[in-house]
Design an enzyme around this catalytic site. Sequence first.
Site, short mmCIF file in Angstrom:
data_model
loop_
_atom_site.label_atom_id
_atom_site.label_comp_id
_atom_site.label_asym_id
_atom_site.label_seq_id
_atom_site.Cartn_x
_atom_site.Cartn_y
_atom_site.Cartn_z
N LYS A 77 50.48 49.77 36.35
CA LYS A 77 50.82 49.59 37.02
C LYS A 77 52.18 50.67 38.14
O LYS A 77 52.61 51.24 37.05
CB LYS A 77 51.97 48.11 36.54
CG LYS A 77 50.82 47.21 36.23
CD LYS A 77 49.75 46.31 37.34
CE LYS A 77 49.50 45.35 37.30
NZ LYS A 77 48.35 44.81 38.44
N ASP B 224 47.86 51.44 39.82
CA ASP B 224 47.78 50.19 40.64
C ASP B 224 48.52 49.77 40.86
O ASP B 224 49.50 49.51 40.52
CB ASP B 224 46.77 48.39 39.18
CG ASP B 224 46.84 47.43 40.40
OD1 ASP B 224 46.59 47.78 41.35
OD2 ASP B 224 46.36 46.38 40.07
N GLU C 255 44.24 51.51 42.58
CA GLU C 255 43.89 50.53 43.27
C GLU C 255 45.06 50.58 44.07
O GLU C 255 45.94 50.43 44.08
CB GLU C 255 43.76 49.27 42.40
CG GLU C 255 42.74 49.28 41.06
CD GLU C 255 43.09 48.15 40.30
OE1 GLU C 255 43.72 47.03 40.77
OE2 GLU C 255 42.94 48.46 39.30
N ASP D 283 41.15 45.73 45.38
CA ASP D 283 41.26 45.04 44.80
C ASP D 283 41.21 43.77 45.55
O ASP D 283 40.84 42.79 45.76
CB ASP D 283 42.20 44.77 43.58
CG ASP D 283 42.30 43.50 42.74
OD1 ASP D 283 41.90 42.60 42.78
OD2 ASP D 283 43.64 44.10 41.95
N LYS E 256 38.09 39.85 40.35
CA LYS E 256 38.89 38.89 39.84
C LYS E 256 38.20 37.47 40.10
O LYS E 256 38.65 36.90 41.29
CB LYS E 256 40.21 38.81 39.69
CG LYS E 256 40.94 40.13 39.42
CD LYS E 256 42.39 40.25 39.75
CE LYS E 256 43.28 40.68 39.00
NZ LYS E 256 42.87 42.28 39.79
O1 LIG Z 1 42.80 44.44 36.00
C1 LIG Z 1 43.46 45.00 35.44
O2 LIG Z 1 43.02 45.66 34.29
C2 LIG Z 1 44.16 43.58 34.57
C3 LIG Z 1 44.54 42.41 35.10
C4 LIG Z 1 45.67 43.37 36.02
O3 LIG Z 1 45.72 44.23 36.63
C5 LIG Z 1 46.52 42.19 37.55
C6 LIG Z 1 45.78 40.28 36.61
C7 LIG Z 1 46.92 39.61 37.32
C8 LIG Z 1 46.49 39.26 39.16
C9 LIG Z 1 47.28 40.91 39.40
C10 LIG Z 1 46.59 41.69 38.57
C11 LIG Z 1 46.95 43.62 39.17
O4 LIG Z 1 45.59 43.93 39.21
O5 LIG Z 1 47.68 43.96 39.69
MG LIG Z 2 45.50 45.03 41.19
#
Ligand SMILES: O=C(O)CCC(=O)c1ccccc1C(=O)O
Ligand SMILES: [Mg+2]
Length: 324
Positions: free
Chosen positions: A135, A163, A192, A215, A237
């Site tokens: 992140k 991300d 992302e 995403d 997702k």
């Molecule tokens: O995508 C992954 O590898 C883990 C999941 C993840 O990052 C996530 C999980 C729940 C809500 C938002 C996010 C995100 O992509 O920010």
């Molecule tokens: Mg994300």
Amino acid sequence: MRSAKLYQYQLPMDSGVILRTQRLVNREGWVVELQDGDQKGYGEIAPLPEFSQESAEQAGEQAQALLEQWVAGQAIDLEKALPSVAFGLSMAELELQGGLPQAGNYTVAPLCSGDPDDLVIALNDMPGEKVAKIKVGMYEAVRDGMVANMFIDSIPGIRLRLDANRQWTPLKAQQFAKYVKPENRGGIAFLEEPCQSPADSLAFAQETGINIAWDETVRDEGFEVRAEPGVVAIVIKPTLVGSVQRCIELVKQANEQDLTAVISSSMETSLGLNQLARFAEWQTPDVIPGLDTMQLFLSQLETPWPQCKLPLKTLAELDVAWSK
Ligand SMILES: O=C(O)CCC(=O)c1ccccc1C(=O)O
Ligand SMILES: [Mg+2]
């Protein structure tokens, strides 16, 4: 002979789980059980606070209404259902019909939202292709750039998934890129959603040579899978996107355009996460899914997650909110 049950769950989360602006103390949701003769199928309906439009309560009400129809033998229309409800019910139907293969892809991309040293340890234990997710966008962009360099310099062959969750202004994104050494940019499999708007993210990718993935944009109204310079992947997702059929359609469209489709968690319990691992193995066999979210829980539900030592709660221990 059809029957169905709707279980309600509430599982405690690790103390450090923050979703955008709020701490997630308990994960709340529903598990649907469909039965037809001696066949059973399960699905998880769990809107994610701050990410889903619907609340758990709304999802539960809609699920009950649709289950009434299902038990009565009517076809249920998931096109108009809430995404979390469409996902859970379609997954339960798929499992009931024996349509979800048993084998799962349990190789997760280790997720780092805290100490980078923890991730280095996880990666050293990872067999085969080394993929990790970090992140970014929470601290200084410069620090994020240095962390990316550190991983790429110290772990040969690593493919980083970063991300930013739309956290950066174009200027901040530029500051990040400036700190990632040009020879290291290829070590970033994708970043992302760097910027607040998809247009700014596209411009960033084209200016910096850093590949990006969609995403949040996948869930924007009117989104269509489209190959564009600098875009290499879409993150799916299912709890936020909708039915299994919709997810399969997105995977197919991505593959047709040479984009990678990454099945990813919305913090489902171990029950839903296992189904996602099976779905990922089936639909995206060559891609490591983004499912490293079991570590955020303090308990598992019904189906154990490989190597997870957390206590397991069974469905039999849950309240049945509705059954017929
Ligand atoms: O995508 C992954 O590898 C883990 C999941 C993840 O990052 C996530 C999980 C729940 C809500 C938002 C996010 C995100 O992509 O920010
Ligand atoms: Mg994300």
